[in-house]
Design a protein around this motif. Structure first.
Motif, short mmCIF file in Angstrom:
data_model
loop_
_atom_site.label_atom_id
_atom_site.label_comp_id
_atom_site.label_asym_id
_atom_site.label_seq_id
_atom_site.Cartn_x
_atom_site.Cartn_y
_atom_site.Cartn_z
N MET A 1 -37.97 -18.74 8.34
CA MET A 1 -37.10 -17.70 7.81
C MET A 1 -35.63 -18.03 8.06
N LYS A 2 -35.33 -18.60 9.23
CA LYS A 2 -33.95 -18.91 9.58
C LYS A 2 -33.59 -20.34 9.17
N SER A 3 -32.29 -20.55 9.09
CA SER A 3 -31.78 -21.86 8.72
C SER A 3 -31.86 -22.84 9.88
N THR A 4 -31.86 -24.12 9.54
CA THR A 4 -31.76 -25.18 10.52
C THR A 4 -30.38 -25.81 10.37
N LYS A 7 -30.69 -27.31 6.74
CA LYS A 7 -31.33 -26.62 5.60
C LYS A 7 -31.26 -25.11 5.76
N TYR A 8 -31.07 -24.43 4.63
CA TYR A 8 -31.06 -22.97 4.62
C TYR A 8 -32.48 -22.44 4.77
N GLY A 9 -32.62 -21.33 5.48
CA GLY A 9 -33.91 -20.70 5.67
C GLY A 9 -34.37 -19.92 4.45
N SER A 10 -35.60 -19.47 4.47
CA SER A 10 -36.20 -18.82 3.30
C SER A 10 -35.49 -17.51 2.93
N ASP A 71 -28.52 -15.19 11.48
CA ASP A 71 -28.72 -16.60 11.18
C ASP A 71 -27.39 -17.34 11.21
N SER A 176 -39.98 -27.50 3.23
CA SER A 176 -39.56 -28.08 4.48
C SER A 176 -38.72 -29.35 4.34
#
Length: 183
Positions: A1-4, A7-10, A71, A176
């Motif tokens: 759900m959250k970003s890394t 990469k942006y989260g869902s 986030d 992913s």
């Protein structure tokens, strides 16, 4: 759900793409309504346009809250020139400003003109001439600015995808894969 960090989260991805689609529908319906002289046809469009405008306003407020309290955005890609990074940030900030301004001016138009009562069935009568109300000017300017921002944003995404071929577009997609390219 959250970003890394890469990469942006869902949640962010969903808000982004739903917002993009709604903004395109809002721009199309808004420009169409402006060009109509038939009050009934304009009213029919505004019955869709106004609730979608409120939806995009709420989605934007949700997005801002998401970034503020829940986030973090991924880090910039790192290999872009400073002017491109600055321009990307400026376009994103302007998107927020314009969306919030469009929401405020749209609400202002409906309140001041009494169109809300007509469009949502509480009162009979032809729609007012929106040009007679001050929020019409920023609403129209905002729509044109939104088109320009949309073109810049989409153009940058396409540049990264097809010219730089860096897979940056995959940061704002589901799944992913971090970049969309193999390392």
């Amino acid at each position: 759900m959250k970003s890394t960090p890469t990469k942006y989260g869902s949640v962010a991805v969903t808000i982004h793409w739903v917002s993009a689609i709604l903004i395109l529908v809002l721009l199309g319906s808004g420009f169409r309504a402006t060009s109509l002289t038939d009050s009934a046809a304009k009213e029919a469009i505004l019955m869709i346009h106004a609730p979608l405008g409120a939806t995009i306003l709420l989605l934007t407020l949700l997005r801002l809250f998401w970034w503020w309290r829940v986030d973090q955005k991924p880090e910039p890609s790192g290999d872009d020139p400073a002017w491109q990074t600055f321009l990307a940030k400026a376009v994103h900030v302007l998107f927020y400003i314009v969306i919030l301004g469009m929401g405020a001016s749209g609400i202002g138009l409906f309140v001041l003109s009494g169109a809300g009562d007509i469009v949502f069935g509480a009162g009979p009568g032809p729609l007012p001439n929106f040009a007679d109300y001050p929020p019409r000017i920023p609403h129209g300017l905002g729509a044109r600015l939104m088109v320009a921002l949309f073109v810049l944003h989409a153009g940058a995404a396409l540049y990264h995808q097809f010219i730089k071929k860096d897979g940056l577009i995959w940061r704002m997609w589901f799944g992913s894969t971090d970049t969309g390219t193999e390392k």
